[in-house]
Design a protein around this motif. Structure first.
Motif, mmCIF file in Angstrom:
data_model
loop_
_atom_site.group_PDB
_atom_site.id
_atom_site.type_symbol
_atom_site.label_atom_id
_atom_site.label_comp_id
_atom_site.label_asym_id
_atom_site.label_seq_id
_atom_site.Cartn_x
_atom_site.Cartn_y
_atom_site.Cartn_z
ATOM 1 N N TYR A 191 0.826 -1.207 0.000
ATOM 2 C CA TYR A 191 0.000 0.000 0.000
ATOM 3 C C TYR A 191 0.864 1.263 0.000
ATOM 4 O O TYR A 191 2.032 1.229 0.400
ATOM 5 C CB TYR A 191 -0.962 -0.032 1.181
ATOM 6 N N PRO A 192 0.302 2.386 -0.437
ATOM 7 C CA PRO A 192 1.111 3.595 -0.650
ATOM 8 C C PRO A 192 1.796 4.155 0.585
ATOM 9 O O PRO A 192 2.800 4.860 0.453
ATOM 10 C CB PRO A 192 0.105 4.594 -1.245
ATOM 11 N N ASP A 193 1.269 3.877 1.787
ATOM 12 C CA ASP A 193 1.939 4.394 2.976
ATOM 13 C C ASP A 193 3.341 3.822 3.139
ATOM 14 O O ASP A 193 4.154 4.347 3.898
ATOM 15 C CB ASP A 193 1.101 4.113 4.233
ATOM 16 N N LYS A 194 3.634 2.735 2.394
ATOM 17 C CA LYS A 194 4.957 2.113 2.470
ATOM 18 C C LYS A 194 5.947 2.706 1.467
ATOM 19 O O LYS A 194 7.144 2.443 1.581
ATOM 20 C CB LYS A 194 4.836 0.600 2.200
ATOM 21 N N PHE A 195 5.454 3.490 0.482
ATOM 22 C CA PHE A 195 6.417 3.950 -0.525
ATOM 23 C C PHE A 195 6.247 5.397 -0.995
ATOM 24 O O PHE A 195 7.123 5.913 -1.697
ATOM 25 C CB PHE A 195 6.406 3.015 -1.746
ATOM 26 N N ILE A 196 5.177 6.097 -0.626
ATOM 27 C CA ILE A 196 5.020 7.484 -1.072
ATOM 28 C C ILE A 196 6.100 8.379 -0.456
ATOM 29 O O ILE A 196 6.763 9.160 -1.147
ATOM 30 C CB ILE A 196 3.621 8.028 -0.726
ATOM 31 N N THR A 197 6.298 8.265 0.865
ATOM 32 C CA THR A 197 7.333 9.061 1.523
ATOM 33 C C THR A 197 8.706 8.718 0.963
ATOM 34 O O THR A 197 9.553 9.600 0.768
ATOM 35 C CB THR A 197 7.305 8.829 3.045
ATOM 36 N N LEU A 198 8.925 7.451 0.682
ATOM 37 C CA LEU A 198 10.179 7.003 0.068
ATOM 38 C C LEU A 198 10.406 7.728 -1.261
ATOM 39 O O LEU A 198 11.504 8.221 -1.547
ATOM 40 C CB LEU A 198 10.140 5.490 -0.151
ATOM 41 N N ALA A 199 9.347 7.816 -2.064
ATOM 42 C CA ALA A 199 9.450 8.499 -3.356
ATOM 43 C C ALA A 199 9.746 9.982 -3.175
ATOM 44 O O ALA A 199 10.558 10.566 -3.911
ATOM 45 C CB ALA A 199 8.159 8.304 -4.149
ATOM 46 N N GLU A 200 9.107 10.592 -2.174
ATOM 47 C CA GLU A 200 9.325 12.022 -1.927
ATOM 48 C C GLU A 200 10.752 12.291 -1.474
ATOM 49 O O GLU A 200 11.381 13.278 -1.880
ATOM 50 C CB GLU A 200 8.331 12.532 -0.878
ATOM 51 N N GLU A 201 11.270 11.406 -0.631
ATOM 52 C CA GLU A 201 12.597 11.634 -0.057
ATOM 53 C C GLU A 201 13.732 11.348 -1.019
ATOM 54 O O GLU A 201 14.864 11.801 -0.803
ATOM 55 C CB GLU A 201 12.764 10.788 1.219
ATOM 56 N N HIS A 202 13.460 10.581 -2.080
ATOM 57 C CA HIS A 202 14.529 10.187 -2.994
ATOM 58 C C HIS A 202 14.319 10.693 -4.422
ATOM 59 O O HIS A 202 14.859 10.146 -5.377
ATOM 60 C CB HIS A 202 14.682 8.658 -3.003
ATOM 61 N N GLY A 203 13.500 11.732 -4.557
ATOM 62 C CA GLY A 203 13.355 12.358 -5.859
ATOM 63 C C GLY A 203 12.629 11.531 -6.901
ATOM 64 O O GLY A 203 12.814 11.744 -8.111
ATOM 65 N N LEU A 204 11.773 10.602 -6.446
ATOM 66 C CA LEU A 204 11.048 9.734 -7.377
ATOM 67 C C LEU A 204 9.575 10.110 -7.505
ATOM 68 O O LEU A 204 8.845 9.480 -8.272
ATOM 69 C CB LEU A 204 11.145 8.268 -6.922
ATOM 70 N N ILE A 205 9.141 11.137 -6.773
ATOM 71 C CA ILE A 205 7.710 11.418 -6.713
ATOM 72 C C ILE A 205 7.165 11.934 -8.044
ATOM 73 O O ILE A 205 6.015 11.652 -8.401
ATOM 74 C CB ILE A 205 7.394 12.420 -5.565
ATOM 75 N N ASP A 206 7.968 12.664 -8.816
ATOM 76 C CA ASP A 206 7.488 13.146 -10.111
ATOM 77 C C ASP A 206 7.189 11.985 -11.051
ATOM 78 O O ASP A 206 6.159 11.956 -11.716
ATOM 79 C CB ASP A 206 8.511 14.095 -10.747
ATOM 80 N N GLU A 207 8.105 11.029 -11.100
ATOM 81 C CA GLU A 207 7.901 9.876 -11.975
ATOM 82 C C GLU A 207 6.743 9.025 -11.476
ATOM 83 O O GLU A 207 5.938 8.525 -12.263
ATOM 84 C CB GLU A 207 9.184 9.047 -12.046
ATOM 85 N N LEU A 208 6.643 8.861 -10.165
ATOM 86 C CA LEU A 208 5.535 8.088 -9.597
ATOM 87 C C LEU A 208 4.194 8.733 -9.950
ATOM 88 O O LEU A 208 3.256 8.049 -10.383
ATOM 89 C CB LEU A 208 5.704 7.994 -8.082
ATOM 90 N N THR A 209 4.091 10.037 -9.782
ATOM 91 C CA THR A 209 2.845 10.733 -10.086
ATOM 92 C C THR A 209 2.541 10.653 -11.575
ATOM 93 O O THR A 209 1.377 10.501 -11.975
ATOM 94 C CB THR A 209 2.929 12.204 -9.641
ATOM 95 N N ARG A 210 3.569 10.732 -12.397
ATOM 96 C CA ARG A 210 3.356 10.626 -13.848
ATOM 97 C C ARG A 210 2.791 9.259 -14.221
ATOM 98 O O ARG A 210 1.854 9.153 -15.027
ATOM 99 C CB ARG A 210 4.675 10.857 -14.590
ATOM 100 N N VAL A 211 3.328 8.205 -13.618
ATOM 101 C CA VAL A 211 2.844 6.847 -13.896
ATOM 102 C C VAL A 211 1.380 6.708 -13.481
ATOM 103 O O VAL A 211 0.549 6.170 -14.218
ATOM 104 C CB VAL A 211 3.725 5.812 -13.164
ATOM 105 N N VAL A 212 1.064 7.200 -12.279
ATOM 106 C CA VAL A 212 -0.308 7.092 -11.761
ATOM 107 C C VAL A 212 -1.271 7.918 -12.611
ATOM 108 O O VAL A 212 -2.340 7.449 -13.007
ATOM 109 C CB VAL A 212 -0.368 7.538 -10.287
ATOM 110 N N LEU A 213 -0.896 9.161 -12.910
ATOM 111 C CA LEU A 213 -1.759 10.056 -13.679
ATOM 112 C C LEU A 213 -1.980 9.531 -15.090
ATOM 113 O O LEU A 213 -3.114 9.541 -15.594
ATOM 114 C CB LEU A 213 -1.140 11.454 -13.719
ATOM 115 N N SER A 214 -0.929 9.066 -15.723
ATOM 116 C CA SER A 214 -1.052 8.534 -17.082
ATOM 117 C C SER A 214 -2.008 7.353 -17.120
ATOM 118 O O SER A 214 -2.893 7.275 -17.982
ATOM 119 C CB SER A 214 0.329 8.115 -17.598
ATOM 120 N N GLY A 215 -1.849 6.441 -16.157
ATOM 121 C CA GLY A 215 -2.742 5.287 -16.109
ATOM 122 C C GLY A 215 -4.184 5.677 -15.843
ATOM 123 O O GLY A 215 -5.111 5.127 -16.452
#
Length: 404
Positions: A191-215
């Motif tokens: 579930y996202p509570d395990k990886f959203i903060t991880l994405a924010e802290e390591h500069g991956l949140i833009d790509e993550l949001t792009r994947v989610v939004l595109s889908g």
């Protein structure tokens, strides 16, 4: 029901009558291993005897000498691994504050009881008890690395689930919220509570949001082509809003999918304070001008507050589930709900009640005049392919819920 004979219960209360009353309730319910203490120091001495270590403590909050709040602090020092049920004649808001404190200390709390204690409510809370080993298993958190998450995005392991939003007055399904899941090859659904903060802290949140939004946009197009025009909502991190590239990406992906901007909801949660609001304000204002719908998520919690309502052109206000579920029976929650809903109404914003978990919640938000609702009572998040079958079932349920 748990094996009652396996649960060792300690009742801690300074009133002799309450000790006897609670013991009688427990015995009548079949609990055979019950001990009592009338003060905190005696209870701590009992904890030091390993053969008498209680699995569950019924704790009175307001006691002379050592009150329940101080006792909890000593429980931490004693590495107490059992659970608590809070008992008190104090105001419910005090009980809620102590409950939050106990959770902050990482001690399991099953809930609280107001005096006079109702036996059925006591039994209901004890039913939540689990053996410490089981609690540890459920609480265990697998730690993922940024590399693993990056590979998951590349390999297509992130999948979108969708939770319907319905018009409370009519029952009409007006849209869905997109909720990302990580379909891990060995750990199952993460579930996202395990990886959203991880994405924010390591500069991956833009790509993550792009994947989610595109889908989500592509799925929206598919639904529209099938005669199901639904608004699709996607969560946006404040970390997405530090670069103007985000604006261009949203516009480009929406245009490419052929979805009208006014059918796209961007739900913004400010999980951390922004030191420079110039770029976020520009992005959100320009998105509003391009007719994207902006929603303030989890209103009233964290940093999502009146300041954001003043500064950003939101058109939707999501009332946090902590103010919704059970608000019909809780004066404090009901006041918070009404304040949030009233604010949305005065600002001519659409109000969304999150966390509608049962029929009582549904009836409450209807009676209060909330615009939209979502929650497990309506539907759990689901894969896109499950939505048509759910719609059939919802149309069957809906008339009974709205024709009251």
């Amino acid at each position: 029901m748990n094996n009652k004979f396996a649960i060792r219960i300690l009742v801690l209360d300074d009133e002799p009558f309450m000790l006897k009353l609670l013991c009688r309730m427990l015995e009548n319910s079949g609990f055979s291993s019950v001990s009592t203490c009338d003060n905190g120091r005696a209870a701590l001495e009992l904890l030091d005897r390993t053969n008498c270590h209680p699995d569950l403590i019924l704790l009175d909050i307001n006691m002379p000498e050592m009150d329940g709040v101080e006792f909890v602090r000593h429980l931490v020092e004693h590495h107490y691994s059992g659970a608590l049920i809070l008992v008190s004649g104090e105001d419910e808001r005090v009980l809620q504050s102590v409950e939050k404190l106990v959770r902050a200390h990482k001690i399991s709390v099953l809930g609280y009881l107001t005096k006079p204690v109702i036996p059925a409510r006591l039994a209901e809370l004890i039913d939540k008890w689990m053996p410490p080993a089981q609690v540890a298993i459920e609480a265990a958190k697998r730690i993922y690395s940024a590399e693993e998450l990056g590979e998951a995005m590349v390999s297509g392991e992130l999948v979108n689930y969708y939770q319907p939003k319905v018009d409370v007055a009519t029952g009409e399904v007006v849209g869905v919220e997109t909720l990302v899941r990580w379909r891990h090859p060995s750990d199952g659904m993460v579930y996202p509570d395990k990886f959203i903060t991880l994405a924010e802290e390591h500069g991956l949140i833009d790509e993550l949001t792009r994947v989610v939004l595109s889908g989500a946009l592509n799925q929206s197009r598919t639904w529209r082509d099938a005669g199901m025009p639904l608004r699709v909502a996607v969560n946006v991190s404040m970390d997405n809003l530090v670069s103007l590239n985000f604006l261009n990406n949203v516009v480009e992906l929406t245009s490419k999918a052929g979805v009208p901007p006014q059918e796209v909801v961007l739900e913004v949660t400010e999980s951390r304070l922004m030191t420079d609001l110039r770029v976020p304000l520009e992005i959100l204002t320009r998105l509003h001008l391009k007719r994207f719908r902006l929603s303030i998520d989890d209103f009233g919690t964290g940093n999502s507050s009146l300041t954001q309502l003043r500064n950003i052109p939101f058109v939707e206000l999501k009332i946090d589930q902590s103010f919704v579920h059970g608000a019909w029976a809780n004066d404090t929650q009901r006041a918070m709900f009404n304040a949030s809903h009233g604010l949305a109404t005065q600002l001519k914003m659409e109000s969304v009640a999150e966390g509608v978990e049962d029929r009582a919640d549904w009836d409450f938000v209807r009676h209060q005049g909330c615009d939209l609702a979502q929650g497990y009572f309506i539907a759990r998040p689901m894969p896109a392919e499950d939505l048509p079958a759910w719609l059939v079932d919802w149309k069957r349920r809906c008339p009974e819920l709205v024709l009251q």
